[in-house]
Design a protein around this motif. Structure first.
Motif, PDB file in Angstrom:
ATOM      1  N   ALA A   1      18.936   1.969   6.038  1.00  2.05           N
ATOM      2  CA  ALA A   1      17.845   2.877   5.701  1.00  2.05           C
ATOM      3  C   ALA A   1      16.654   2.066   5.203  1.00  2.05           C
ATOM      4  CB  ALA A   1      18.280   3.870   4.635  1.00  2.05           C
ATOM      5  N   PRO A   2      15.447   2.423   5.639  1.00  6.64           N
ATOM      6  CA  PRO A   2      14.275   1.682   5.167  1.00  6.64           C
ATOM      7  C   PRO A   2      14.020   1.934   3.677  1.00  6.64           C
ATOM      8  CG  PRO A   2      13.610   3.574   6.464  1.00  6.64           C
ATOM      9  CD  PRO A   2      15.103   3.465   6.574  1.00  6.64           C
ATOM     10  N   ILE A   3      13.545   0.926   3.007  1.00  7.11           N
ATOM     11  CA  ILE A   3      13.252   1.027   1.577  1.00  7.11           C
ATOM     12  C   ILE A   3      11.899   1.709   1.415  1.00  7.11           C
ATOM     13  CG2 ILE A   3      12.822  -0.277  -0.537  1.00  7.11           C
ATOM     14  CD1 ILE A   3      14.648  -2.460   0.622  1.00  7.11           C
ATOM     15  N   GLU A   4      11.889   2.743   0.602  1.00 10.24           N
ATOM     16  CA  GLU A   4      10.660   3.495   0.390  1.00 10.24           C
ATOM     17  C   GLU A   4       9.997   3.029  -0.897  1.00 10.24           C
ATOM     18  OE1 GLU A   4       9.459   8.138  -0.337  1.00 10.24           O
ATOM     19  OE2 GLU A   4      11.119   7.682   0.986  1.00 10.24           O
ATOM     20  N   VAL A   5       8.764   2.595  -0.786  1.00 10.03           N
ATOM     21  CA  VAL A   5       8.019   2.098  -1.933  1.00 10.03           C
ATOM     22  C   VAL A   5       7.071   3.196  -2.391  1.00 10.03           C
ATOM     23  CG1 VAL A   5       6.399   0.362  -2.756  1.00 10.03           C
ATOM     24  CG2 VAL A   5       8.159  -0.259  -1.105  1.00 10.03           C
ATOM     25  N   VAL A   6       7.195   3.588  -3.653  1.00  5.58           N
ATOM     26  CA  VAL A   6       6.344   4.634  -4.213  1.00  5.58           C
ATOM     27  C   VAL A   6       5.468   3.993  -5.275  1.00  5.58           C
ATOM     28  CG1 VAL A   6       6.299   6.824  -5.441  1.00  5.58           C
ATOM     29  CG2 VAL A   6       8.099   6.370  -3.768  1.00  5.58           C
ATOM     30  N   GLU A   7       4.166   4.135  -5.100  1.00  2.00           N
ATOM     31  CA  GLU A   7       3.232   3.566  -6.069  1.00  2.00           C
ATOM     32  C   GLU A   7       2.565   4.682  -6.852  1.00  2.00           C
ATOM     33  OE1 GLU A   7       0.429   0.966  -4.278  1.00  2.00           O
ATOM     34  OE2 GLU A   7       1.948  -0.184  -3.218  1.00  2.00           O
ATOM     35  N   ASP A   8       2.313   4.414  -8.128  1.00  4.43           N
ATOM     36  CA  ASP A   8       1.584   5.374  -8.946  1.00  4.43           C
ATOM     37  C   ASP A   8       0.117   5.360  -8.546  1.00  4.43           C
ATOM     38  OD1 ASP A   8       3.845   6.057 -10.316  1.00  4.43           O
ATOM     39  OD2 ASP A   8       3.507   4.612 -11.921  1.00  4.43           O
ATOM     40  N   THR A   9      -0.478   6.543  -8.473  1.00  2.77           N
ATOM     41  CA  THR A   9      -1.879   6.619  -8.066  1.00  2.77           C
ATOM     42  C   THR A   9      -2.775   7.090  -9.206  1.00  2.77           C
ATOM     43  OG1 THR A   9      -1.514   8.848  -7.231  1.00  2.77           O
ATOM     44  CG2 THR A   9      -1.265   7.051  -5.663  1.00  2.77           C
ATOM     45  N   THR A  10      -2.355   6.865 -10.428  1.00  6.46           N
ATOM     46  CA  THR A  10      -3.176   7.282 -11.556  1.00  6.46           C
ATOM     47  C   THR A  10      -4.348   6.328 -11.710  1.00  6.46           C
ATOM     48  OG1 THR A  10      -1.848   6.009 -13.090  1.00  6.46           O
ATOM     49  CG2 THR A  10      -1.229   8.308 -12.778  1.00  6.46           C
ATOM     50  N   SER A  11      -5.460   6.889 -12.085  1.00  5.76           N
ATOM     51  CA  SER A  11      -6.637   6.045 -12.278  1.00  5.76           C
ATOM     52  C   SER A  11      -6.730   5.616 -13.736  1.00  5.76           C
ATOM     53  CB  SER A  11      -7.902   6.802 -11.871  1.00  5.76           C
ATOM     54  OG  SER A  11      -8.092   7.902 -12.731  1.00  5.76           O
ATOM     55  N   SER A  12      -7.565   4.625 -13.989  1.00  8.13           N
ATOM     56  CA  SER A  12      -7.713   4.141 -15.356  1.00  8.13           C
ATOM     57  C   SER A  12      -8.549   5.099 -16.193  1.00  8.13           C
ATOM     58  CB  SER A  12      -8.353   2.752 -15.350  1.00  8.13           C
ATOM     59  OG  SER A  12      -9.636   2.834 -14.761  1.00  8.13           O
TER      60      SER A  12
END
Length: 60
Positions: A27-38
């Motif tokens: 299974a491909p590894i799913e990368v989840v990034e936070d999209t919160t701004s500063s």
């Protein structure tokens, strides 16, 4: 007749051997990034400062 039976038996054995091997799927590894701004950390104190300033200006 013996040759026909032998050929049939060998063909059945050979098809099982060449049918395929073990198939492994990864299974491909799913990368989840936070999209919160500063700016989200400053938003609440800024709104609180505006509300306090509006309350002080309304009392005068």
């Amino acid at each position: 007749m013996k040759k026909l039976a032998l050929a049939a038996a060998l063909s059945l054995v050979a098809t099982g051997a060449f049918a395929g091997g073990v198939v492994t799927t990864v299974a491909p590894i799913e990368v989840v990034e936070d999209t919160t701004s500063s700016a989200s950390g400053i938003l609440v104190p800024l709104l609180a400062l505006i509300l306090i300033a509006a309350a002080v200006a309304a009392n005068d």
